[in-house]
Design a protein around this motif. Structure first.
Motif, PDB file in Angstrom:
ATOM      1  N   ARG A   1      -3.460   3.284  47.621  1.00 33.35           N
ATOM      2  CA  ARG A   1      -2.774   2.347  47.853  1.00 33.35           C
ATOM      3  C   ARG A   1      -3.034   1.917  49.961  1.00 33.35           C
ATOM      4  O   ARG A   1      -2.419   3.214  50.289  1.00 33.35           O
ATOM      5  CB  ARG A   1      -0.658   2.689  48.049  1.00 33.35           C
ATOM      6  N   VAL A   2      -2.269   1.325  51.012  1.00 40.57           N
ATOM      7  CA  VAL A   2      -2.138   1.229  51.478  1.00 40.57           C
ATOM      8  C   VAL A   2      -0.667   1.610  52.088  1.00 40.57           C
ATOM      9  O   VAL A   2       0.573   0.974  51.661  1.00 40.57           O
ATOM     10  CB  VAL A   2      -1.722  -0.481  52.609  1.00 40.57           C
ATOM     11  N   THR A   3      -0.290   2.176  52.519  1.00 46.23           N
ATOM     12  CA  THR A   3       0.703   3.025  52.561  1.00 46.23           C
ATOM     13  C   THR A   3       1.374   3.237  53.839  1.00 46.23           C
ATOM     14  O   THR A   3       3.357   2.850  53.962  1.00 46.23           O
ATOM     15  CB  THR A   3       1.259   4.192  53.077  1.00 46.23           C
ATOM     16  N   THR A   4       1.560   2.527  55.582  1.00 45.39           N
ATOM     17  CA  THR A   4       1.641   2.419  56.544  1.00 45.39           C
ATOM     18  C   THR A   4       1.413   1.713  57.609  1.00 45.39           C
ATOM     19  O   THR A   4       0.053   2.011  57.379  1.00 45.39           O
ATOM     20  CB  THR A   4       2.180   3.986  57.368  1.00 45.39           C
ATOM     21  N   ALA A   5       1.446   1.338  58.886  1.00 48.61           N
ATOM     22  CA  ALA A   5       0.530   0.955  59.210  1.00 48.61           C
ATOM     23  C   ALA A   5       1.461   0.534  61.070  1.00 48.61           C
ATOM     24  O   ALA A   5       2.787   1.131  60.971  1.00 48.61           O
ATOM     25  CB  ALA A   5       0.861  -0.945  59.618  1.00 48.61           C
ATOM     26  N   ALA A   6       1.299   0.898  62.101  1.00 48.26           N
ATOM     27  CA  ALA A   6       1.198   0.850  63.606  1.00 48.26           C
ATOM     28  C   ALA A   6       0.872  -0.295  64.473  1.00 48.26           C
ATOM     29  O   ALA A   6      -0.483  -0.465  64.466  1.00 48.26           O
ATOM     30  CB  ALA A   6       1.636   1.973  63.991  1.00 48.26           C
ATOM     31  N   TYR A   7       1.656   0.024  65.819  1.00 47.40           N
ATOM     32  CA  TYR A   7       1.020  -0.980  67.274  1.00 47.40           C
ATOM     33  C   TYR A   7       1.456  -0.072  68.065  1.00 47.40           C
ATOM     34  O   TYR A   7       2.506   0.455  68.182  1.00 47.40           O
ATOM     35  CB  TYR A   7       1.626  -2.177  67.305  1.00 47.40           C
ATOM     36  N   GLY A   8       0.238  -0.246  68.731  1.00 48.75           N
ATOM     37  CA  GLY A   8      -0.004   0.166  70.308  1.00 48.75           C
ATOM     38  C   GLY A   8      -0.869   0.208  71.012  1.00 48.75           C
ATOM     39  O   GLY A   8      -1.998  -0.343  70.378  1.00 48.75           O
TER      40      GLY A   8
ATOM     41  N   GLY B   1      -2.613  -2.645  72.033  1.00 48.36           N
ATOM     42  CA  GLY B   1      -3.038  -4.449  71.627  1.00 48.36           C
ATOM     43  C   GLY B   1      -3.386  -4.114  70.350  1.00 48.36           C
ATOM     44  O   GLY B   1      -4.046  -4.842  70.147  1.00 48.36           O
ATOM     45  N   ASP B   2      -3.664  -3.226  69.667  1.00 46.88           N
ATOM     46  CA  ASP B   2      -4.376  -2.563  68.153  1.00 46.88           C
ATOM     47  C   ASP B   2      -2.841  -2.526  67.300  1.00 46.88           C
ATOM     48  O   ASP B   2      -2.230  -1.718  67.707  1.00 46.88           O
ATOM     49  CB  ASP B   2      -4.758  -1.461  68.622  1.00 46.88           C
ATOM     50  N   VAL B   3      -3.842  -3.014  66.320  1.00 45.34           N
ATOM     51  CA  VAL B   3      -2.461  -2.537  64.376  1.00 45.34           C
ATOM     52  C   VAL B   3      -3.729  -0.860  64.117  1.00 45.34           C
ATOM     53  O   VAL B   3      -4.724  -1.630  64.194  1.00 45.34           O
ATOM     54  CB  VAL B   3      -3.005  -3.843  64.102  1.00 45.34           C
ATOM     55  N   ALA B   4      -2.901  -0.438  63.685  1.00 44.92           N
ATOM     56  CA  ALA B   4      -3.469   0.952  62.591  1.00 44.92           C
ATOM     57  C   ALA B   4      -3.047   0.741  61.288  1.00 44.92           C
ATOM     58  O   ALA B   4      -1.840   0.119  61.290  1.00 44.92           O
ATOM     59  CB  ALA B   4      -3.864   2.089  63.150  1.00 44.92           C
ATOM     60  N   PHE B   5      -3.554   0.757  60.187  1.00 43.05           N
ATOM     61  CA  PHE B   5      -2.671   1.221  58.546  1.00 43.05           C
ATOM     62  C   PHE B   5      -3.688   2.208  58.449  1.00 43.05           C
ATOM     63  O   PHE B   5      -5.107   2.344  58.441  1.00 43.05           O
ATOM     64  CB  PHE B   5      -2.579   0.144  58.253  1.00 43.05           C
ATOM     65  N   VAL B   6      -3.525   2.941  57.540  1.00 45.56           N
ATOM     66  CA  VAL B   6      -3.017   3.847  56.580  1.00 45.56           C
ATOM     67  C   VAL B   6      -4.076   3.810  54.752  1.00 45.56           C
ATOM     68  O   VAL B   6      -2.947   2.856  54.466  1.00 45.56           O
ATOM     69  CB  VAL B   6      -2.177   5.221  56.302  1.00 45.56           C
ATOM     70  N   ILE B   7      -4.964   3.650  54.318  1.00 43.12           N
ATOM     71  CA  ILE B   7      -5.310   3.936  52.804  1.00 43.12           C
ATOM     72  C   ILE B   7      -5.068   5.138  52.140  1.00 43.12           C
ATOM     73  O   ILE B   7      -5.890   5.982  52.735  1.00 43.12           O
ATOM     74  CB  ILE B   7      -6.164   3.226  52.306  1.00 43.12           C
TER      75      ILE B   7
ATOM     76  N   ARG C   1      -8.910   0.924  62.390  1.00 40.91           N
ATOM     77  CA  ARG C   1      -8.025   0.374  63.344  1.00 40.91           C
ATOM     78  C   ARG C   1      -8.663  -0.772  64.283  1.00 40.91           C
ATOM     79  O   ARG C   1      -9.786  -0.823  64.250  1.00 40.91           O
ATOM     80  CB  ARG C   1      -7.730   1.356  64.274  1.00 40.91           C
ATOM     81  N   ALA C   2      -7.763  -1.872  64.633  1.00 45.00           N
ATOM     82  CA  ALA C   2      -8.110  -3.212  65.016  1.00 45.00           C
ATOM     83  C   ALA C   2      -7.240  -4.034  66.294  1.00 45.00           C
ATOM     84  O   ALA C   2      -6.308  -3.640  65.688  1.00 45.00           O
ATOM     85  CB  ALA C   2      -8.492  -4.166  64.548  1.00 45.00           C
ATOM     86  N   PRO C   3      -8.090  -4.588  67.200  1.00 45.54           N
ATOM     87  CA  PRO C   3      -7.001  -5.857  67.467  1.00 45.54           C
ATOM     88  C   PRO C   3      -6.188  -6.126  66.640  1.00 45.54           C
ATOM     89  O   PRO C   3      -6.276  -6.588  65.653  1.00 45.54           O
ATOM     90  CB  PRO C   3      -8.023  -6.509  68.382  1.00 45.54           C
ATOM     91  N   LEU C   4      -4.959  -6.889  67.135  1.00 45.45           N
ATOM     92  CA  LEU C   4      -3.952  -7.549  66.530  1.00 45.45           C
ATOM     93  C   LEU C   4      -4.720  -8.711  65.752  1.00 45.45           C
ATOM     94  O   LEU C   4      -4.478  -8.818  64.016  1.00 45.45           O
ATOM     95  CB  LEU C   4      -3.235  -8.202  66.936  1.00 45.45           C
ATOM     96  N   ALA C   5      -5.113  -9.278  66.025  1.00 46.24           N
ATOM     97  CA  ALA C   5      -5.886 -10.415  65.621  1.00 46.24           C
ATOM     98  C   ALA C   5      -7.076 -10.440  64.376  1.00 46.24           C
ATOM     99  O   ALA C   5      -6.804 -11.280  63.450  1.00 46.24           O
ATOM    100  CB  ALA C   5      -6.264 -11.931  66.856  1.00 46.24           C
ATOM    101  N   GLU C   6      -7.814  -9.241  64.729  1.00 50.16           N
ATOM    102  CA  GLU C   6      -9.152  -8.866  64.038  1.00 50.16           C
ATOM    103  C   GLU C   6      -8.551  -7.877  62.688  1.00 50.16           C
ATOM    104  O   GLU C   6      -9.163  -7.201  61.692  1.00 50.16           O
ATOM    105  CB  GLU C   6     -10.036  -7.953  64.516  1.00 50.16           C
TER     106      GLU C   6
END
Length: 330
Positions: A195-202, A204-210, A225-230
């Motif tokens: 599952r996806v567990t958490t996300a964060a911003y910093g 200009g990018d967003v990161a998330f965890v599987i 990790r990728a830019p917010l729009a992507e």
């Protein structure tokens, strides 16, 4: 930046960390004046790996039945079988590549069809207050107020939704428009965790965890990790945590981002991992001057500051080279 008061000490701790933010540690990238969550985060004693058991349905921690009504096409119910219905509101679920066999996580090519927030002001919850409308009957939705951020004047937050015992869908959306990213996991009755567990911003990018473990799979945490729009289109992980990083039942309960680094907050063992490609640096572990723990952490470009209340007011500093020291002790 959200927080939980602990006997009034929150104010003192945040004030101290605020002084740090004005000193050597500073926000990286394009974080604006309201991007308070972009490079700081609460070290959460979430217990999400407690007993290594997968939640049945939408996660029990912080589940709130008064969430947002789906004003677009929902991914729960008849779409939970894995394939869309091909209609105009089909989110276009496609598998995420590179995960272990049997761990089917799908991303939505059209996340705007999964979820759109609806805000209500009546019955009134106070001057200037609005709240998220309840979901339809049978649909559960959870929101974690600690995982939210501003980009300029626009707010973003995460949701987890699904039918009890069915598939979970992890959603990122702005407060004033449709979702920008969505991923759904296998049914909760499946063995193991996928599952996806958490996300964060910093920066200009967003990161998330599987997160993947159990069911004969080696324990892994895939960090994207990728830019917010992507972020809703990314398919290749930037980091994969394995036996070198995951000690016992620890897992990445939160992420911090700077222009170069992703820092994984590992709990319940309480340590931090600086990650950049194949580079890994651990700070705040068992041998650290001040252990990581339930509190706040602040990430600059290459330095991390964290708090520990186990022995009075103590702040520690660690860097991407693995150096650690007590920054302030009272």
């Amino acid at each position: 930046m959200g927080g939980v008061s602990r006997g009034g000490r929150w104010v003192a701790a945040w004030g101290l960390l605020g002084l740090l933010a004005c000193g050597t540690a500073h926000s990286g990238g394009d974080a604006g004046p309201r991007d308070g969550a972009s490079d700081s985060g609460r070290v959460r004693d979430s217990g999400r790996r407690d007993a290594r058991v997968r939640d049945s349905g939408v996660r029990d921690a912080g589940v709130r039945d008064s969430g947002v009504r789906d004003s677009g096409g929902r991914d729960s119910g008849r779409r939970d079988g894995g394939a869309g219905d091909g209609g105009p509101m089909d989110p276009g679920w496609v598998p995420m590549p590179g995960l272990p066999e049997g761990c089917l996580i799908e991303r939505a090519e059209h996340p705007e069809r999964v979820f759109t927030p609806e805000w209500r002001t009546e019955p009134s919850c106070g001057p200037g207050c609005a709240y998220l409308a309840p979901p339809p009957p049978g649909l559960l939705r959870a929101h974690d107020p600690r995982i939210a951020w501003y980009v300029g004047e626009r707010g973003y937050f995460q949701s987890i939704q699904g039918m009890r015992g069915g598939r979970e869908t992890f959603v990122l959306s702005p407060t004033d428009g449709p979702a920008i990213a969505a991923w759904r996991s296998p049914p909760g009755a499946d063995p193991g965790v996928c599952r996806v567990t958490t996300a964060a911003y910093g920066a200009g990018d967003v990161a998330f965890v599987i997160e993947v473990f159990g069911n004969g799979w080696p324990g892994r945490e895939y960090i994207y990790r990728a830019p917010l729009a992507e972020i809703g289109r990314v398919t290749e992980p930037l980091h994969v945590l394995d036996e070198r990083d995951i000690v016992g039942s620890n897992g990445a309960s939160a992420l911090l981002l700077s222009p170069r680094w992703v820092v994984a907050v590992m709990t319940p063992g309480d340590y931090y991992l600086f990650l950049d490609g194949e580079e890994r640096r651990m700070v705040g572990g068992a041998g650290a001057p001040v252990r990581a723990g339930p509190g706040y952490a602040l990430l600059g470009d290459d330095e991390l500051y964290w708090e520990d209340w186990s022995g009075g007011v103590r702040l520690a500093q660690g860097d991407s080279e693995g150096h650690e020291r007590v920054f302030l002790s009272r």
